[in-house]
Design an enzyme around this catalytic site. Sequence first.
Site, PDB file in Angstrom:
ATOM      1  N   ASN A 267      60.106  90.423  17.465  1.00 39.72           N
ATOM      2  CA  ASN A 267      58.749  90.126  16.994  1.00 39.72           C
ATOM      3  C   ASN A 267      58.343  88.691  17.324  1.00 39.72           C
ATOM      4  O   ASN A 267      57.211  88.445  17.762  1.00 39.72           O
ATOM      5  CB  ASN A 267      58.658  90.374  15.483  1.00 39.72           C
TER       6      ASN A 267
ATOM      7  N   ARG B 175      43.465  89.584  20.782  1.00 38.61           N
ATOM      8  CA  ARG B 175      42.756  88.707  19.850  1.00 38.61           C
ATOM      9  C   ARG B 175      42.249  87.440  20.538  1.00 38.61           C
ATOM     10  O   ARG B 175      41.155  86.954  20.229  1.00 38.61           O
ATOM     11  CB  ARG B 175      43.682  88.344  18.683  1.00 38.61           C
TER      12      ARG B 175
ATOM     13  N   VAL C 121      58.823 103.446  33.447  1.00 44.10           N
ATOM     14  CA  VAL C 121      58.790 102.525  34.584  1.00 44.10           C
ATOM     15  C   VAL C 121      60.112 102.592  35.326  1.00 44.10           C
ATOM     16  O   VAL C 121      61.187 102.522  34.723  1.00 44.10           O
ATOM     17  CB  VAL C 121      58.510 101.086  34.112  1.00 44.10           C
TER      18      VAL C 121
ATOM     19  N   SER D 123      55.472 101.167  17.834  1.00 44.81           N
ATOM     20  CA  SER D 123      55.692 100.267  16.687  1.00 44.81           C
ATOM     21  C   SER D 123      56.387 100.933  15.505  1.00 44.81           C
ATOM     22  O   SER D 123      55.821 101.075  14.430  1.00 44.81           O
ATOM     23  CB  SER D 123      54.348  99.677  16.222  1.00 44.81           C
TER      24      SER D 123
ATOM     25  N   ALA E 125      58.304  96.581  19.017  1.00 49.41           N
ATOM     26  CA  ALA E 125      58.115  95.296  18.339  1.00 49.41           C
ATOM     27  C   ALA E 125      57.619  94.192  19.262  1.00 49.41           C
ATOM     28  O   ALA E 125      56.555  93.599  19.028  1.00 49.41           O
ATOM     29  CB  ALA E 125      59.421  94.880  17.666  1.00 49.41           C
ATOM     30  N   ALA E 126      58.372  93.881  20.307  1.00 45.23           N
ATOM     31  CA  ALA E 126      57.992  92.775  21.186  1.00 45.23           C
ATOM     32  C   ALA E 126      56.714  93.087  21.946  1.00 45.23           C
ATOM     33  O   ALA E 126      55.807  92.252  22.041  1.00 45.23           O
ATOM     34  CB  ALA E 126      59.126  92.456  22.155  1.00 45.23           C
TER      35      ALA E 126
ATOM     36  N   ALA F 297      60.083 101.284  13.040  1.00 35.81           N
ATOM     37  CA  ALA F 297      61.140 100.450  12.467  1.00 35.81           C
ATOM     38  C   ALA F 297      62.510 101.040  12.784  1.00 35.81           C
ATOM     39  O   ALA F 297      63.022 101.903  12.059  1.00 35.81           O
ATOM     40  CB  ALA F 297      60.960 100.334  10.953  1.00 35.81           C
TER      41      ALA F 297
ATOM     42  N   TRP G  43      76.213  73.882  -9.240  1.00 36.05           N
ATOM     43  CA  TRP G  43      76.518  73.685  -7.816  1.00 36.05           C
ATOM     44  C   TRP G  43      76.475  75.056  -7.151  1.00 36.05           C
ATOM     45  O   TRP G  43      77.302  75.920  -7.416  1.00 36.05           O
ATOM     46  CB  TRP G  43      77.898  73.052  -7.623  1.00 36.05           C
TER      47      TRP G  43
ATOM     48  N   CYS H 124      65.378  99.710  12.509  1.00 34.45           N
ATOM     49  CA  CYS H 124      66.385  99.374  11.496  1.00 34.45           C
ATOM     50  C   CYS H 124      66.337 100.299  10.295  1.00 34.45           C
ATOM     51  O   CYS H 124      67.283 100.333   9.500  1.00 34.45           O
ATOM     52  CB  CYS H 124      66.214  97.920  11.044  1.00 34.45           C
TER      53      CYS H 124
END
Length: 442
Positions: free
Chosen positions: A303, A21, A80, A38, A10-11, A40, A432, A42
């Site tokens: 993200n 880009r 790494v 990439s 993700a990151a 998911a 309410w 979760c």
Amino acid sequence: MNVVIIGGDAAGMSAAMQVVRAQPDWKVTVLEKGAIYSYAQCGLPYYIGGIVKERDDLIARAREVFQEEHGIDARIYHEVQDVDGENQIVKGIVTDSGEPFEVAYDKLLIASGASPVFPSFDGSELEGIHVLKTIPDAEKIVTDMQEDVLNVTVVGGGYIGLEVAENFVEQGKKVRIIDLSERLGTVYDEEISEFIQKEAEAKGIELVLGESVKSFEGDQRVELIQTDQGEYRADMVIVAIGVKPNSDFVKNTGMHLHETGAIVVNPYMETSVKNIYAAGDCATQYHRLKEKNDYIPLGTHANKQGRVAGSNIAGNTKTFKGMVGTSIVKFFDLTIGKTGLGENEAKELEIDYEVIGFETAPHASYYPGDNPLFMRMIKHKQTDQLLGVQAVGKSGVDKRIDVAATALYHRMTTEDMENLDISYAPPYNSTWDPLQQGARRL
């Protein structure tokens, strides 16, 4: 300009896309320890439970897309092991060949994620004992649970433990949860935990609370779990007691680390070492209410932080504005949500607070459907600032938590909450809103 990114989830890939880009002529190299980009994380419990049918459904973008459409050098099996911050070189090993590698960088992003905590229990090498963090982890579990597995023990009663337990029950397994704590869901206040426990028991889950796992026993495959108070038979074990940031390989750099081991970053995602950034589950997140760095690793933060890091690396200044600790989980018929501070956190921070717990409904009281909603709200006694909201129920939880998270982000008071213009129609709310009901009582 050579940009190197450690981690292809993700990151890391959010950052990579910002760089390519904004700076299409720059070289971007991603070093991924595994073979899948990439995905998911979760969604993994729901793949185990058969709700997500195909593992590829969990992959947002294949590695080939990054390579062929965006020109990213997306490598796999590149683990790494060291970062030379002075000479700006990343070193490691290609795990499928055993060959060492070195890559020079001008800018480096560490997005190495986190790994499951797995203490060195005696017998932990036995077959049938698993963790869940990656797609290969999930595939091993799915394959393994076909082998005459009837009794599954989940060690840990947090988010992942609860989701995994539910999905094993849905697969027809007899499930037990063992947790060192005296209650499930310790990130929540005790009143919320009581609802979780009742739901677990109603669905036939055996709860073993307040016991510590000491060892696993068996011939080749796990057969028995030994705790400090007893022993329990199991055909399969899932260890889900938390995660730790993957940051061991930066310790030679002198980089500032959080008490959890997470890499400390500033709002620009910069570390304390020149030209090195960090983002996602390996990094800290600034908590807007605690007003300090915290460690709450979630995909939403990863993200956002990756996007901020990539923008800054590419020369477009952005900052990560922080988080307020928002989360939500499905557990059978219940939805449990939390945002902001719980009562224990307020005590630790020595905040003079007031708290209220109350039962209401997510819709008009006269509208058909027995659907109670239990909420806890906490505020600062002197300033009236809302500090946190927790909720549990069959429906309506997500709406209240998200509204509360927005209010917390903007430091709203309970009086501000009363004045919010929240949507109303009998099937969805009362005149309410439950948040406003609590605000009026606090």
